[in-house]
Design a protein around this motif. Structure first.
Motif, PDB file in Angstrom:
ATOM      1  N   GLU A  19       5.621   0.722  -3.763  1.00  0.00           N
ATOM      2  CA  GLU A  19       6.907   0.080  -3.397  1.00  0.00           C
ATOM      3  C   GLU A  19       6.411  -1.452  -3.433  1.00  0.00           C
ATOM      4  O   GLU A  19       5.525  -1.506  -2.604  1.00  0.00           O
ATOM      5  CB  GLU A  19       7.622   0.558  -2.497  1.00  0.00           C
ATOM      6  N   ASN A  20       7.221  -2.211  -3.334  1.00  0.00           N
ATOM      7  CA  ASN A  20       6.974  -3.659  -3.210  1.00  0.00           C
ATOM      8  C   ASN A  20       6.973  -3.834  -1.815  1.00  0.00           C
ATOM      9  O   ASN A  20       7.469  -3.285  -0.964  1.00  0.00           O
ATOM     10  CB  ASN A  20       7.672  -4.704  -3.960  1.00  0.00           C
ATOM     11  N   ILE A  21       6.412  -4.979  -1.231  1.00  0.00           N
ATOM     12  CA  ILE A  21       6.163  -5.414   0.033  1.00  0.00           C
ATOM     13  C   ILE A  21       7.675  -5.396   0.789  1.00  0.00           C
ATOM     14  O   ILE A  21       7.669  -5.108   2.135  1.00  0.00           O
ATOM     15  CB  ILE A  21       5.269  -6.491   0.234  1.00  0.00           C
ATOM     16  N   ASP A  22       8.500  -6.125   0.163  1.00  0.00           N
ATOM     17  CA  ASP A  22       9.726  -6.498   1.029  1.00  0.00           C
ATOM     18  C   ASP A  22      10.588  -5.050   1.120  1.00  0.00           C
ATOM     19  O   ASP A  22      11.316  -4.934   2.230  1.00  0.00           O
ATOM     20  CB  ASP A  22      10.705  -7.528  -0.023  1.00  0.00           C
ATOM     21  N   HIS A  65      -1.220  -1.143  14.593  1.00  0.00           N
ATOM     22  CA  HIS A  65      -1.021  -2.715  13.870  1.00  0.00           C
ATOM     23  C   HIS A  65      -1.113  -2.128  12.716  1.00  0.00           C
ATOM     24  O   HIS A  65      -2.047  -1.868  12.202  1.00  0.00           O
ATOM     25  CB  HIS A  65      -1.967  -3.592  14.479  1.00  0.00           C
ATOM     26  N   LEU A  66      -0.149  -2.690  11.721  1.00  0.00           N
ATOM     27  CA  LEU A  66      -0.060  -2.518  10.347  1.00  0.00           C
ATOM     28  C   LEU A  66       0.062  -3.861   9.706  1.00  0.00           C
ATOM     29  O   LEU A  66       0.755  -4.646  10.142  1.00  0.00           O
ATOM     30  CB  LEU A  66       1.457  -1.784   9.912  1.00  0.00           C
ATOM     31  N   GLU A  67      -0.779  -3.994   8.718  1.00  0.00           N
ATOM     32  CA  GLU A  67      -0.841  -5.362   7.726  1.00  0.00           C
ATOM     33  C   GLU A  67      -0.361  -5.070   6.418  1.00  0.00           C
ATOM     34  O   GLU A  67      -1.184  -4.017   5.776  1.00  0.00           O
ATOM     35  CB  GLU A  67      -2.198  -6.005   8.126  1.00  0.00           C
ATOM     36  N   LEU A  68       0.727  -5.520   5.964  1.00  0.00           N
ATOM     37  CA  LEU A  68       1.327  -5.252   4.463  1.00  0.00           C
ATOM     38  C   LEU A  68       0.722  -6.273   3.733  1.00  0.00           C
ATOM     39  O   LEU A  68       0.582  -7.411   3.950  1.00  0.00           O
ATOM     40  CB  LEU A  68       2.722  -5.131   4.402  1.00  0.00           C
ATOM     41  N   GLU A  69      -0.073  -5.740   2.585  1.00  0.00           N
ATOM     42  CA  GLU A  69      -0.618  -6.658   1.376  1.00  0.00           C
ATOM     43  C   GLU A  69       0.010  -6.572   0.152  1.00  0.00           C
ATOM     44  O   GLU A  69      -0.210  -5.365  -0.178  1.00  0.00           O
ATOM     45  CB  GLU A  69      -2.158  -6.628   1.679  1.00  0.00           C
ATOM     46  N   PRO A  70       0.480  -7.331  -0.568  1.00  0.00           N
ATOM     47  CA  PRO A  70       0.711  -7.213  -2.063  1.00  0.00           C
ATOM     48  C   PRO A  70      -0.237  -6.821  -3.009  1.00  0.00           C
ATOM     49  O   PRO A  70      -1.316  -7.515  -2.755  1.00  0.00           O
ATOM     50  CB  PRO A  70       1.522  -8.437  -2.431  1.00  0.00           C
ATOM     51  N   LYS A  71      -0.221  -5.656  -3.655  1.00  0.00           N
ATOM     52  CA  LYS A  71      -1.347  -5.190  -4.411  1.00  0.00           C
ATOM     53  C   LYS A  71      -0.985  -5.585  -6.065  1.00  0.00           C
ATOM     54  O   LYS A  71      -2.060  -6.367  -6.507  1.00  0.00           O
ATOM     55  CB  LYS A  71      -1.596  -3.779  -4.364  1.00  0.00           C
ATOM     56  N   ASP A  72       0.024  -5.216  -6.282  1.00  0.00           N
ATOM     57  CA  ASP A  72       0.843  -5.514  -7.444  1.00  0.00           C
ATOM     58  C   ASP A  72       2.083  -5.834  -7.468  1.00  0.00           C
ATOM     59  O   ASP A  72       2.660  -5.950  -6.372  1.00  0.00           O
ATOM     60  CB  ASP A  72       0.611  -4.259  -8.580  1.00  0.00           C
ATOM     61  N   ASN A  73       2.846  -5.878  -8.512  1.00  0.00           N
ATOM     62  CA  ASN A  73       4.115  -6.349  -8.490  1.00  0.00           C
ATOM     63  C   ASN A  73       5.047  -5.159  -7.732  1.00  0.00           C
ATOM     64  O   ASN A  73       5.875  -5.453  -6.839  1.00  0.00           O
ATOM     65  CB  ASN A  73       4.833  -6.547  -9.868  1.00  0.00           C
ATOM     66  N   ASN A  74       4.667  -3.884  -7.911  1.00  0.00           N
ATOM     67  CA  ASN A  74       5.284  -2.674  -7.314  1.00  0.00           C
ATOM     68  C   ASN A  74       4.513  -1.819  -6.483  1.00  0.00           C
ATOM     69  O   ASN A  74       4.744  -0.686  -6.411  1.00  0.00           O
ATOM     70  CB  ASN A  74       5.966  -1.954  -8.409  1.00  0.00           C
ATOM     71  N   GLU A  75       3.472  -2.459  -5.627  1.00  0.00           N
ATOM     72  CA  GLU A  75       2.589  -1.739  -4.960  1.00  0.00           C
ATOM     73  C   GLU A  75       2.302  -2.576  -3.683  1.00  0.00           C
ATOM     74  O   GLU A  75       1.916  -3.542  -3.862  1.00  0.00           O
ATOM     75  CB  GLU A  75       1.112  -1.373  -5.868  1.00  0.00           C
ATOM     76  N   THR A  76       1.934  -1.801  -2.605  1.00  0.00           N
ATOM     77  CA  THR A  76       1.696  -2.562  -1.087  1.00  0.00           C
ATOM     78  C   THR A  76       0.582  -1.645  -0.807  1.00  0.00           C
ATOM     79  O   THR A  76       0.551  -0.527  -0.672  1.00  0.00           O
ATOM     80  CB  THR A  76       2.942  -2.440  -0.416  1.00  0.00           C
ATOM     81  N   HIS A  77      -0.493  -2.653  -0.239  1.00  0.00           N
ATOM     82  CA  HIS A  77      -1.464  -1.872   0.538  1.00  0.00           C
ATOM     83  C   HIS A  77      -1.389  -2.340   1.932  1.00  0.00           C
ATOM     84  O   HIS A  77      -1.061  -3.166   2.171  1.00  0.00           O
ATOM     85  CB  HIS A  77      -2.911  -2.799  -0.020  1.00  0.00           C
ATOM     86  N   ILE A  78      -1.293  -1.115   2.685  1.00  0.00           N
ATOM     87  CA  ILE A  78      -1.266  -1.150   4.154  1.00  0.00           C
ATOM     88  C   ILE A  78      -2.414  -0.977   4.838  1.00  0.00           C
ATOM     89  O   ILE A  78      -3.276   0.254   4.467  1.00  0.00           O
ATOM     90  CB  ILE A  78      -0.169  -0.041   4.640  1.00  0.00           C
ATOM     91  N   ARG A  79      -3.049  -1.700   5.592  1.00  0.00           N
ATOM     92  CA  ARG A  79      -4.035  -1.720   6.558  1.00  0.00           C
ATOM     93  C   ARG A  79      -3.387  -1.188   7.876  1.00  0.00           C
ATOM     94  O   ARG A  79      -2.905  -2.095   8.527  1.00  0.00           O
ATOM     95  CB  ARG A  79      -4.856  -2.870   6.774  1.00  0.00           C
ATOM     96  N   GLY A  80      -3.790  -0.134   8.401  1.00  0.00           N
ATOM     97  CA  GLY A  80      -3.590   0.322   9.837  1.00  0.00           C
ATOM     98  C   GLY A  80      -4.539   0.247  10.967  1.00  0.00           C
ATOM     99  O   GLY A  80      -5.802   0.583  10.612  1.00  0.00           O
ATOM    100  N   LEU A  81      -4.495   0.016  11.998  1.00  0.00           N
ATOM    101  CA  LEU A  81      -5.509  -0.224  13.065  1.00  0.00           C
ATOM    102  C   LEU A  81      -4.877   0.399  14.533  1.00  0.00           C
ATOM    103  O   LEU A  81      -3.980  -0.400  14.922  1.00  0.00           O
ATOM    104  CB  LEU A  81      -6.000  -1.629  13.216  1.00  0.00           C
ATOM    105  N   PHE A  82      -5.438   1.283  14.808  1.00  0.00           N
ATOM    106  CA  PHE A  82      -4.856   1.965  16.136  1.00  0.00           C
ATOM    107  C   PHE A  82      -5.870   1.178  17.323  1.00  0.00           C
ATOM    108  O   PHE A  82      -7.003   1.180  16.941  1.00  0.00           O
ATOM    109  CB  PHE A  82      -5.237   3.465  16.132  1.00  0.00           C
ATOM    110  N   GLY A  83      -5.234   1.199  18.298  1.00  0.00           N
ATOM    111  CA  GLY A  83      -6.258   0.284  19.295  1.00  0.00           C
ATOM    112  C   GLY A  83      -5.476   0.605  20.653  1.00  0.00           C
ATOM    113  O   GLY A  83      -4.144   0.972  20.830  1.00  0.00           O
ATOM    114  N   PRO A  84      -6.091   0.383  21.774  1.00  0.00           N
ATOM    115  CA  PRO A  84      -5.330   0.506  23.133  1.00  0.00           C
ATOM    116  C   PRO A  84      -4.686  -0.788  23.404  1.00  0.00           C
ATOM    117  O   PRO A  84      -4.434  -1.727  22.621  1.00  0.00           O
ATOM    118  CB  PRO A  84      -6.484   0.420  24.105  1.00  0.00           C
TER     119      PRO A  84
END
Length: 165
Positions: A19-22, A65-84
């Motif tokens: 899905e797209n980032i929005d 903490h999640l960081e959303l990055e657009p990959k293609d027009n209809n794809e989103t790459h999500i980077r997740g980081l767990f922390g204290p």
């Protein structure tokens, strides 16, 4: 996520969503409005912070903490980081810098004493003690992560529940 085999204290994961980032961001906004008692959410641009609610939060409670990055027009790459908790993490980093500073200072003094042919036993003992303190800090961090493991899995399940909505 298998947390027992990880050496790192802050666990990471990556997820690709078709899905797209929005649309993905809107899912989190909708969840924040409708289900705020399960998890507290903060969003800013392409960053999302998921926290355990105040009623269940302990000093060892993790956040995601999640960081959303657009990959293609209809794809989103999500980077997740767990922390204290950021305050706890800052305190641990402060302690690590103090230990490292003391180690470097006493190693310089030990080198000077060695060159001047003065006994270096005391300096080497302090350096060894700093290595021991550093290892102790690492194992304390691992214990804190183990205590927060259940809440980490809870945040991860909420994350996947939001993505499926």
């Amino acid at each position: 996520m298998d947390t027992k085999n990880e050496i790192r204290l802050r666990l990471r994961f990556y997820e690709d969503v078709q899905e797209n980032i929005d649309t993905v961001r809107q899912k989190f906004e909708n969840y924040k409005i409708n289900f705020s008692e399960d998890c507290s959410l903060k969003t800013k641009h392409n960053h999302i912070w998921m926290n355990i609610p105040d009623s269940k939060r302990e000093y060892w409670s993790p956040h995601l903490h999640l960081e959303l990055e657009p990959k293609d027009n209809n794809e989103t790459h999500i980077r997740g980081l767990f922390g204290p908790d950021p305050t706890l993490w800052t305190f641990f980093m402060f302690l690590h810098f103090i230990v490292a500073g003391v180690f470097v200072m006493f190693s310089a003094i030990a080198y000077s004493n060695y060159v001047l042919k003065i006994p270096t036993t005391m300096n080497l003992v302090v350096m060894l003690l700093m290595v021991f303190v550093w290892l102790l800090l690492y194992f304390i961090g691992k214990q804190i992560r183990l205590k927060g493991n259940e809440q980490m899995n809870e945040l991860e399940s909420i994350f996947f529940k939001i993505l499926k909505s």
